[in-house]
Each structure stands twice: as structure tokens, then as C-alpha cells.
Motif scaffolding. Structure first.
Motif, PDB file in Angstrom:
ATOM      1  N   PRO A  70     146.217   4.885  14.658  1.00  0.00           N
ATOM      2  CA  PRO A  70     145.147   3.887  14.542  1.00  0.00           C
ATOM      3  C   PRO A  70     144.340   4.011  13.246  1.00  0.00           C
ATOM      4  CG  PRO A  70     145.173   4.825  16.749  1.00  0.00           C
ATOM      5  CD  PRO A  70     146.190   5.594  15.952  1.00  0.00           C
ATOM      6  N   ALA A 125     145.106   1.629  10.453  1.00  0.00           N
ATOM      7  CA  ALA A 125     145.088   0.186  10.685  1.00  0.00           C
ATOM      8  C   ALA A 125     144.152  -0.556   9.736  1.00  0.00           C
ATOM      9  CB  ALA A 125     144.690  -0.105  12.134  1.00  0.00           C
ATOM     10  N   THR A 168     140.484  -8.401  11.949  1.00  0.00           N
ATOM     11  CA  THR A 168     141.592  -7.604  12.461  1.00  0.00           C
ATOM     12  C   THR A 168     141.165  -6.909  13.735  1.00  0.00           C
ATOM     13  OG1 THR A 168     142.383  -7.250  10.224  1.00  0.00           O
ATOM     14  CG2 THR A 168     143.229  -5.774  11.897  1.00  0.00           C
ATOM     15  N   LEU A 207     142.574  -4.441  17.211  1.00  0.00           N
ATOM     16  CA  LEU A 207     143.478  -3.324  17.403  1.00  0.00           C
ATOM     17  C   LEU A 207     143.509  -2.926  18.863  1.00  0.00           C
ATOM     18  CD1 LEU A 207     144.821  -0.754  15.992  1.00  0.00           C
ATOM     19  CD2 LEU A 207     142.545   0.212  15.994  1.00  0.00           C
ATOM     20  N   ILE A 213     149.352   3.035  17.663  1.00  0.00           N
ATOM     21  CA  ILE A 213     148.926   1.645  17.806  1.00  0.00           C
ATOM     22  C   ILE A 213     149.830   0.940  18.811  1.00  0.00           C
ATOM     23  CG2 ILE A 213     148.908  -0.563  16.572  1.00  0.00           C
ATOM     24  CD1 ILE A 213     148.059   1.069  14.062  1.00  0.00           C
ATOM     25  N   ILE A 261     148.429  -4.702  16.542  1.00  0.00           N
ATOM     26  CA  ILE A 261     147.326  -5.143  15.691  1.00  0.00           C
ATOM     27  C   ILE A 261     147.393  -6.656  15.632  1.00  0.00           C
ATOM     28  CG2 ILE A 261     146.483  -5.199  13.313  1.00  0.00           C
ATOM     29  CD1 ILE A 261     147.552  -2.437  12.921  1.00  0.00           C
TER      30      ILE A 261
END
Lengths: 324, 324
Positions: free
Chosen positions: B143, B146, B189, B191, B198, B201
Motif C-alpha cells: 500500500p 500507491a 485515488t 485504495l 493492495i 486501486i
């Protein structure tokens, strides 16, 4: 109302009269009487003696909102509990509820039809003997801080196991709990976020509580609190105890946005602390001495003259000897 | 099939015979004829001349899967497009679709009834003139990486605006796009993740394309590509151009898991680069010279003798003079 009645009965060494209950709850005798009947249906043994009142003799091992709620001393953690007889996984259920849920809402299920472990692994979820729960948190935090909350939850769960089962609970970094070198608890934290702000975090905790025999294929590496302590435990008491600790630990964490105030307690319980461990970094395997976590939750490993900080759970750490 | 027919017609300077279409698509004349009629209904002007075949004269400004898809040269980005006449927000729609969706799926809507900006702010979404889209990505990434993807998307969008509208698109760190000092694009964005991996996304991108007049309350700070270029643009061409660039930029990013191969192109477009900026850090405000981003996407600001790296979008950076 059932929660409040249970709380009052539980905290009274003596009989509680119907009159007292009516006054404290601000309801009629009939309402109290109806709630008592519901509790009896759920398996509570409540003695009613004329001119003396009610007395709680025994509680069923249930994980309902009222059974857990009546044992809480928190101000927000678990103040709202959603109890399901069955769900796919409490984390999935929590994610479905999360947008609308308040901070601190707890999802509990008797059975998980598709219990989840980390990275898509499954988690064995037999009915009625384990704890399957997910806590919904909505901290005003950047996503990068979220991973530390998993360690906070591991510490609070360890404290609750120690207090409720009288067992020594060790932490296998970052967030598995181990009793007598076998796993009793797994934690799976999931996150929904924008780049700069967490929408919500779901901390899923599975605890093997009253399982009498572990399935053969995991019996050498996993155990239950009952097997290790030799006694049946109240799952609700364990859940409430966890919530009571977690609320405090979470607020300690938030006050500094790191683990500085919790790392001593965490490190006390860290398995392999001071021992040699093998670090299974995909890029390079090596051995070193585990020193403990730092304030960001990274595992410090002394490797020769060098101090390595392991920050990712993609890196596995094992004792050089034995399973953990 | 409509996508393929449009692709063939678009790439042919001359007429394409029904026979050629049948052979290339492996379908019957009747099937081709039916698709042609559907396209005409959607607003395509297609000339059909006996003994010569079909010729595409003009396309409506629509953002359907076939109109965008027929312009793509990607292998995964936008290879699946879900087009909605109306949705609450394309990010919300994308999150609902994400678990089941393939990497690279694009959600497009003509109208957003509840368009979202960063931190819960709303985003004006008038029908038919703007681009409202969300790309679903499923990278095998931790993460923490991201946030860099937002910067990748900003760069790819800037390149697409430059190519399609012939305008100079500047980037206001981290991810707003600005033309002639007014905002034309916002990126949001979101997540979903475990601590170590992840799940998906969602990169939501809103672009003011063919709006003729900006609403009064934002006219001094926001603009559209039409206002700045003086001409009507094909929204589908802009979307396809973005996807074509994004697929390449994303793969450059993935090859090193940082922005080292993209930072030069990003910094070329960075507004206020080399100028004094005011850093609105909640803890302390200060001025310094913006130097550019580093390979992790942080903004480097020279403050006296000290180099500050700004990593959080919670910190606002503004030019010392003027809006941006």
C-alpha cells in the motif's frame, strides 16, 4: 435493555429487586419481566425469588451484543455490536457495513462460511467455539500509519488472553499470537483509504477459544485456549476484555501516532526476542538476533555489526530452532 | 463488434467494402449491416456507397466503450470499459465493481450525480461536456507505494491533454492539472488493501473538456480545454490517448517501483518549479524554492540551507504570487 439488565445483575453480588431494575432503567415491571424471559430463552439461568428479586446464576457461552456489551467499560470500542449467526467472513461483513458504521463498531459471527487469513488464505471457523470478530475504526490518520494498528490489536489481544485464560501469550511479529509455541490467534487488517486519509480500517481477529481438538493437519502448529488452559472460557468475557484493553492501547497509540508508549509491553511478549532468527527476505535470506520492534513497528534484527529494520510482513521471520 | 468496425473504418483512408469487414471480423453481411445501423443510431455519420463500401464521415462526442476502445493501442489499460449514462460517482461505481473486475478496467459516466473531489469535496459534473472516469488497477504492490500512482496518472493525463488539445498542461503537485494557471483536472485515488498487499486501486480522473462557460463561483480558478484552446475536442480521443500513455508510464513505474524513470517528464511540467512557494504545513508555514519531485514523489523544497521533502498532500503548496 438486555445489555443493561445483564450488566446490573452481573455487578450485584446479591439479589436485585424488580423495583430497583425498573427505577434504574426507567421502564415498567412488564418490560423487565419480558426481557428476563428473553434472556432465559437465550440460555441464561436467572433465579427469581419472591420479595428478594432476580439473581444471575449462569450465562451461556454466547457472543451476542448484550452478553459482550454488559461486560464493557469502554466509551466507544464495541459500544455498537452487530452479531450474526453466520456470515461469509466478519471482515467482509464489516467492509459492507463500514461506510455507515460508527468508529468502534464490532462485527461478531458465530460461524464464518469463508473465513479469511492473510493474503487470501482461509481460516478455519468452526461453529460456537471460536471468536470471529472485526472492529471498524475510523481514525483521522494517513494510510501509512495503519499498519501499526495491527500491532496495537495484537498487543491488546495478548493482554486479554493473559487476563481471561491465565496463559502466557507471545507475539510472533507482526501480529500472530502464540501460546506454548502454537498459534491461537490470527489478525487480518484491511484498509480503505484515499491517498492522504483513511476512510476506515477493519481489524479482523480470529481466536481459537474452546476448540477441544484441533484438526489433524494443523494440530502441530495451532492450538486453542481450552487445550492449553484445560478449561472452558467465556468467549464474551474475552471479547469484552480485548475491547477494554484495545480502547486504552489505541488511545496511547494515537497520542503519539506511533508505538513509543506501547513498544515495551509489545516487546515483553515478543517471541524470539534476544534469540537468533532467520529472516526470509525474498531478496536475501540471513540470520540475526531479534532485538524487538522500534516505535514504527519495524522489527530490529542485529546482523553482525549491522542493524536491520524489517518493515514488511512480506518478510517472514522464524526462530532458528523450531516452528516459531 | 462495434469497436472493431469503428477501428477499421477509422484506420482506413478509403472506403471499406462490406466483404472486407465480413472477412476481417469473421461474421455475416447481415451482422455487419446491423452494427452499422446501431452506430448510425448512436450518432455516427457513415456513408455507404454501392460497390465501394463504407466510409466514416463523423463521430459523435460520446464516451462509449466502442468509441474509446476503437482508438486504443493498449494491451490491458481500458481493454474492458464499463460506460454508464449516470452514476453517483465513477469512483464509487468502480469500488462496487472492483472485486470482480480485471486490472485495467475503466468506468466512464456521462453524468455523475455526486461527483467527488479529494477529502469529500464535491466535483462539478455537468452532463456531456466533461470526462468522468475511474481506472481500476490491481498491482502486486504494498500500500505504501500507491500514492506514487497518483503522480503517474497526473503525468499521463498531462501528456494526453498536450497531445489532444495542443495546450501546455502543468502539474500542481501532487496531482492537479492546470492550464494557463487554472485548474482543468482533478484526480482522486482510492485504495483497498491489506497491510501488506493492495487489493485494488481506483484512480478517478475528472477533466473539464468542452464546457463553454465555467460556473461563476469557480471561473477565476478553473477552466476547460475548450475555453483555453478555442475548439471542441473529442472526449473519447482524449480518454484513449490517456490510456495509451498511462499503460506505458505505469509499466515504467512498476519496473523500478518508483518514479525515477518518470520524474524528469513530471518535473518538466511541474508548476512553480524553480520558483518560491509557500508551504502550508499545519505545524509551520514557510517559504522556499520548489526544486521538483524526488523518485518517491515527494516535493523537494529548498528552505535556506535546508532541503525539505514534502510527502503529504495534507501540506498545501502555493506559489508566492497568484493562485497556483
Amino acid at each position: 435493555m438486555k445489555t443493561q439488565i445483564l450488566r446490573i445483575l452481573r455487578n450485584s453480588p446479591d439479589y436485585v429487586s424488580g423495583q430497583e431494575l425498573c427505577e434504574e432503567l426507567g421502564v415498567s415491571r412488564t418490560a423487565v419481566w419480558k426481557s428476563m424471559n428473553k434472556l432465559k430463552e437465550e440460555g441464561y439461568e436467572i433465579e427469581a425469588v419472591q420479595n428478594r428479586g432476580y439473581h444471575l446464576i449462569s450465562c451461556p457461552d454466547v457472543v451476542t451484543g448484550s452478553e459482550v456489551g454488559s461486560r464493557l467499560s469502554t466509551s466507544w470500542a464495541g459500544r455498537k455490536i452487530l452479531h450474526y449467526k453466520e456470515t461469509d467472513s466478519t471482515n467482509n461483513q464489516a467492509k459492507r457495513e463500514a461506510e455507515a458504521a460508527e468508529h468502534g463498531t464490532l462485527i461478531i459471527a458465530d460461524i464464518q462460511s469463508a473465513g479469511k487469513g492473510r493474503r487470501g488464505r482461509s481460516w478455519s471457523s468452526p461453529a460456537g467455539t471460536g471468536i470471529f470478530m472485526s472492529l471498524i475504526l475510523k481514525p483521522v490518520l494517513r494510510p501509512a500509519y495503519a499498519s501499526m494498528l495491527t500491532l496495537v490489536a495484537a498487543l491488546s489481544t495478548a493482554r486479554a488472553i493473559e487476563e481471561t485464560a491465565g496463559l502466557e501469550a507471545k507475539i510472533k511479529w507482526p501480529n500472530d499470537l502464540v501460546v506454548n509455541k502454537k498459534k491461537v490467534t490470527g489478525i487480518l487488517t484491511e484498509l480503505s483509504a484515499e491517498m492522504e486519509q483513511i476512510h476506515y480500517i477493519v481489524i479482523g481477529i480470529g481466536i481459537n477459544v474452546n476448540t477441544e481438538n484441533m484438526p489433524d493437519d494443523i494440530a502441530s502448529t495451532a492450538t486453542s485456549l481450552r487445550i492449553e488452559s484445560g478449561r472452558q472460557l467465556s468467549r464474551a468475557a474475552l471479547i469484552a476484555c480485548f475491547l477494554n484493553y484495545f480502547e486504552k492501547d489505541y488511545e496511547s497509540f494515537l497520542s503519539s501516532c506511533d508505538l513509543s508508549s506501547l513498544m515495551e509491553e509489545y516487546n515483553k511478549r515478543l517471541i524470539n526476542r534476544g534469540s537468533m532468527v532467520r529472516v526470509l527476505d525474498p531478496e536475501e535470506e540471513y540470520e540475526g538476533k531479534a532485538l524487538g520492534i522500534n516505535e514504527k513497528g519495524g522489527l530490529m534484527v542485529q546482523r553482525g555489526d549491522q542493524l536491520e529494520i524489517i518493515t514488511s510482513g512480506e518478510v517472514s521471520v522464524r526462530g532458528v530452532y523450531g516452528y516459531v
